[in-house]
Scaffold this motif. Sequence first.
Motif, PDB file in Angstrom:
ATOM      1  N   VAL A   1      27.915 100.150  -2.855  1.00  0.00           N
ATOM      2  CA  VAL A   1      27.038  99.745  -3.951  1.00  0.00           C
ATOM      3  C   VAL A   1      26.176  98.600  -3.432  1.00  0.00           C
ATOM      4  O   VAL A   1      26.704  97.582  -2.969  1.00  0.00           O
ATOM      5  CB  VAL A   1      27.836  99.294  -5.193  1.00  0.00           C
ATOM      6  N   ALA A   2      24.863  98.776  -3.467  1.00  0.00           N
ATOM      7  CA  ALA A   2      23.934  97.753  -3.005  1.00  0.00           C
ATOM      8  C   ALA A   2      23.426  96.948  -4.198  1.00  0.00           C
ATOM      9  O   ALA A   2      22.950  97.526  -5.185  1.00  0.00           O
ATOM     10  CB  ALA A   2      22.758  98.381  -2.255  1.00  0.00           C
ATOM     11  N   VAL A   3      23.539  95.645  -4.107  1.00  0.00           N
ATOM     12  CA  VAL A   3      23.083  94.733  -5.164  1.00  0.00           C
ATOM     13  C   VAL A   3      21.846  94.012  -4.646  1.00  0.00           C
ATOM     14  O   VAL A   3      21.903  93.309  -3.631  1.00  0.00           O
ATOM     15  CB  VAL A   3      24.179  93.731  -5.558  1.00  0.00           C
ATOM     16  N   ASP A   4      20.735  94.195  -5.321  1.00  0.00           N
ATOM     17  CA  ASP A   4      19.468  93.582  -4.923  1.00  0.00           C
ATOM     18  C   ASP A   4      19.467  92.121  -5.360  1.00  0.00           C
ATOM     19  O   ASP A   4      19.528  91.812  -6.553  1.00  0.00           O
ATOM     20  CB  ASP A   4      18.306  94.339  -5.563  1.00  0.00           C
ATOM     21  N   THR A   5      19.390  91.210  -4.396  1.00  0.00           N
ATOM     22  CA  THR A   5      19.426  89.771  -4.692  1.00  0.00           C
ATOM     23  C   THR A   5      18.055  89.109  -4.591  1.00  0.00           C
ATOM     24  O   THR A   5      17.978  87.881  -4.666  1.00  0.00           O
ATOM     25  CB  THR A   5      20.392  89.073  -3.719  1.00  0.00           C
ATOM     26  N   LEU A   6      16.997  89.891  -4.422  1.00  0.00           N
ATOM     27  CA  LEU A   6      15.661  89.292  -4.346  1.00  0.00           C
ATOM     28  C   LEU A   6      15.253  88.776  -5.719  1.00  0.00           C
ATOM     29  O   LEU A   6      15.371  89.491  -6.720  1.00  0.00           O
ATOM     30  CB  LEU A   6      14.645  90.325  -3.844  1.00  0.00           C
ATOM     31  N   PRO A   7      14.774  87.537  -5.828  1.00  0.00           N
ATOM     32  CA  PRO A   7      14.359  87.018  -7.136  1.00  0.00           C
ATOM     33  C   PRO A   7      13.261  87.864  -7.757  1.00  0.00           C
ATOM     34  O   PRO A   7      12.317  88.299  -7.076  1.00  0.00           O
ATOM     35  CB  PRO A   7      13.876  85.596  -6.819  1.00  0.00           C
ATOM     36  N   ALA A   8      13.385  88.108  -9.062  1.00  0.00           N
ATOM     37  CA  ALA A   8      12.397  88.943  -9.747  1.00  0.00           C
ATOM     38  C   ALA A   8      11.045  88.254  -9.855  1.00  0.00           C
ATOM     39  O   ALA A   8      10.001  88.909  -9.859  1.00  0.00           O
ATOM     40  CB  ALA A   8      12.913  89.315 -11.139  1.00  0.00           C
ATOM     41  N   ASN A   9      11.049  86.926  -9.935  1.00  0.00           N
ATOM     42  CA  ASN A   9       9.800  86.166 -10.085  1.00  0.00           C
ATOM     43  C   ASN A   9       9.295  85.622  -8.761  1.00  0.00           C
ATOM     44  O   ASN A   9       8.651  84.569  -8.722  1.00  0.00           O
ATOM     45  CB  ASN A   9       9.993  85.027 -11.079  1.00  0.00           C
ATOM     46  N   LEU A  10       9.585  86.303  -7.672  1.00  0.00           N
ATOM     47  CA  LEU A  10       9.146  85.834  -6.362  1.00  0.00           C
ATOM     48  C   LEU A  10       7.635  85.928  -6.256  1.00  0.00           C
ATOM     49  O   LEU A  10       7.025  86.960  -6.562  1.00  0.00           O
ATOM     50  CB  LEU A  10       9.806  86.674  -5.260  1.00  0.00           C
ATOM     51  N   THR A  11       7.011  84.846  -5.843  1.00  0.00           N
ATOM     52  CA  THR A  11       5.555  84.788  -5.686  1.00  0.00           C
ATOM     53  C   THR A  11       5.185  84.952  -4.217  1.00  0.00           C
ATOM     54  O   THR A  11       5.986  84.627  -3.326  1.00  0.00           O
ATOM     55  CB  THR A  11       5.008  83.453  -6.211  1.00  0.00           C
ATOM     56  N   PRO A  12       3.992  85.432  -3.920  1.00  0.00           N
ATOM     57  CA  PRO A  12       3.596  85.603  -2.515  1.00  0.00           C
ATOM     58  C   PRO A  12       3.492  84.263  -1.803  1.00  0.00           C
ATOM     59  O   PRO A  12       2.975  83.288  -2.360  1.00  0.00           O
ATOM     60  CB  PRO A  12       2.233  86.294  -2.609  1.00  0.00           C
ATOM     61  N   PRO A  13       3.995  84.171  -0.581  1.00  0.00           N
ATOM     62  CA  PRO A  13       3.916  82.909   0.177  1.00  0.00           C
ATOM     63  C   PRO A  13       2.497  82.674   0.691  1.00  0.00           C
ATOM     64  O   PRO A  13       2.156  82.995   1.822  1.00  0.00           O
ATOM     65  CB  PRO A  13       4.909  83.136   1.321  1.00  0.00           C
ATOM     66  N   LYS A  14       1.651  82.090  -0.162  1.00  0.00           N
ATOM     67  CA  LYS A  14       0.257  81.882   0.218  1.00  0.00           C
ATOM     68  C   LYS A  14       0.103  80.870   1.340  1.00  0.00           C
ATOM     69  O   LYS A  14      -0.892  80.886   2.066  1.00  0.00           O
ATOM     70  CB  LYS A  14      -0.545  81.434  -1.013  1.00  0.00           C
ATOM     71  N   ASP A  15       1.099  79.971   1.472  1.00  0.00           N
ATOM     72  CA  ASP A  15       0.998  78.990   2.545  1.00  0.00           C
ATOM     73  C   ASP A  15       1.172  79.618   3.920  1.00  0.00           C
ATOM     74  O   ASP A  15       0.871  79.002   4.932  1.00  0.00           O
ATOM     75  CB  ASP A  15       2.036  77.886   2.345  1.00  0.00           C
ATOM     76  N   ARG A  16       1.660  80.864   3.981  1.00  0.00           N
ATOM     77  CA  ARG A  16       1.814  81.573   5.246  1.00  0.00           C
ATOM     78  C   ARG A  16       0.724  82.611   5.473  1.00  0.00           C
ATOM     79  O   ARG A  16       0.851  83.461   6.344  1.00  0.00           O
ATOM     80  CB  ARG A  16       3.182  82.248   5.299  1.00  0.00           C
ATOM     81  N   GLY A  17      -0.323  82.559   4.663  1.00  0.00           N
ATOM     82  CA  GLY A  17      -1.446  83.461   4.853  1.00  0.00           C
ATOM     83  C   GLY A  17      -1.335  84.785   4.133  1.00  0.00           C
ATOM     84  O   GLY A  17      -2.115  85.706   4.415  1.00  0.00           O
ATOM     85  N   TRP A  18      -0.385  84.905   3.199  1.00  0.00           N
ATOM     86  CA  TRP A  18      -0.228  86.150   2.463  1.00  0.00           C
ATOM     87  C   TRP A  18      -1.256  86.213   1.331  1.00  0.00           C
ATOM     88  O   TRP A  18      -1.372  85.304   0.530  1.00  0.00           O
ATOM     89  CB  TRP A  18       1.178  86.240   1.870  1.00  0.00           C
ATOM     90  N   ALA A  19      -1.965  87.310   1.274  1.00  0.00           N
ATOM     91  CA  ALA A  19      -2.890  87.553   0.174  1.00  0.00           C
ATOM     92  C   ALA A  19      -2.181  88.357  -0.911  1.00  0.00           C
ATOM     93  O   ALA A  19      -1.124  88.956  -0.684  1.00  0.00           O
ATOM     94  CB  ALA A  19      -4.129  88.293   0.661  1.00  0.00           C
ATOM     95  N   GLU A  20      -2.766  88.385  -2.099  1.00  0.00           N
ATOM     96  CA  GLU A  20      -2.153  89.094  -3.211  1.00  0.00           C
ATOM     97  C   GLU A  20      -2.051  90.592  -2.937  1.00  0.00           C
ATOM     98  O   GLU A  20      -1.049  91.239  -3.265  1.00  0.00           O
ATOM     99  CB  GLU A  20      -2.971  88.851  -4.488  1.00  0.00           C
TER     100      GLU A  20
END
Length: 482
Positions: free
Chosen positions: A411-430
């Motif tokens: 059984v795999a439990v997804d632990t990624l936060p649901a409200n995770l925002t893109p890391p814009k400080d690392r150059g990620w665009a929307e």
Amino acid sequence: MTGPSVPEPRSTELESTAGWAPTPALGRAVLLAGLLLVAGVLLGRVDLVVLAAPFALGTAYALRRRPTTLPQVWITAGDDAPLVEGGDVSAAVSVGNPDTVDYDLVVVRSRVSPWLRISRAGFAGADDAAAPDAPTADASPAAGTPAGTGRSVADRPFVTSVPAAAAVDLELAGRALRWGRHPVGPAGARVAAAGGLLVSRAVLTDAVGVRVYPRTEPFEAVEAMPRAAGLVGAHHSRRPGEGGELAGVRIFAPGDRLRRVDWRVSLRARQLHVAATLSDRDAEVVVLLDVLAEAGRSGGVDGSTSVLDTTVRATAAIAEHYLHRGDRVSLLEYGPGARRLRAAAGRRQYLTILEWLLDVRADASQHEPYDQVFGPQQLSSDALVVVLTPLLDERSAQMLARLARGGRFVVAVDTLPANLTPPKDRGWAEVAYRLWRLDRETMIGQLREHGVPVVRWAGAGSLDQVLRDVARLATAPRVGSR
């Protein structure tokens, strides 16, 4: 306020006196008295000599009893009661005076982990625990502090005096914000004696760790288990034996207990029949923690959660639930370190698990994780494997697929936060972040096609439907090839 007894000072005079130095006040007093005396003698003015007398006599009077030993500093971290996230934390920085001379002024300062929000700090018996201008916990966040927290009132020096052969305690009280091992200290103290004419070197003491256990989130699961492999327990197995689950009625055989005789069927068939039951057995639950990546920003017990926060708290909740039911629980890390905690049951195992979780760290190593955890000696074929993973690394998905192909109940439990925002400080665009999200959803869909259920952790009832499906698949007949 006097504290506990102070250890005996060192006997070596060289060691005891080497740490004291004159202050600028002593230099000014000697210089001023000398200048006035020289000027009075050269100019023949008695008034200058009389004016220099108070400085000379005052300096000599203050130095009549010089300190010979350095202060002693130690840290005491609260009591022995277990500390959980959100609980009250207390510590004390003690300064002892083993000398026969009073310390006129003692300046104490200590570092405190930002995850320990110290709201009250002051010496025992003092009327003001914190100065009016001291920063409070509601102040603006400072650099290096957790999200949602302000500067601690412990981030400033504290001043007091210590009588001879006594000790004072700088009491720190606050709230623990996050699980882990958090240091109180190092702490240091400097002392002024002889009317402020002598000052000691800084005396430092090592930090003391405070263990903060994760807060157990409410968790309940259905009784369904893929396979119950132990001897006794609370789960119904498919093997006949002593238990509470009725399996049918059969003819009496040697060794059957009389209390199992079904008299209605026996009278009707004119032959003894007994009620057959299924044995109640315990299950083995393996919680596999994926520590290859970390995402999100931890805000403490009342703030936002990161991947590790969800992983650790969910592990504690799952372990508490199954251990309370009498099952055996073991822990594994999927990462370069591959830490392992053997399977056991009982409250002692739960306390061991909490201690083990304090050292969970994310390790973003490029080396291939240690795959020996998939061996038969580590993972029983009858165990339920609960994998807590954020699915941020392709190696995690490959690991889940290998477990499913090996016949494990996963059984795999997804632990990624649901409200995770893109890391814009690392150059990620929307747009790039949305494409990554779509790619991750595709990977989750492929895992489900391979028979690996993936569910997001949401506290109580998170795994009910998934455990029912896994148990149903385990009891289904398997088609074998001749």
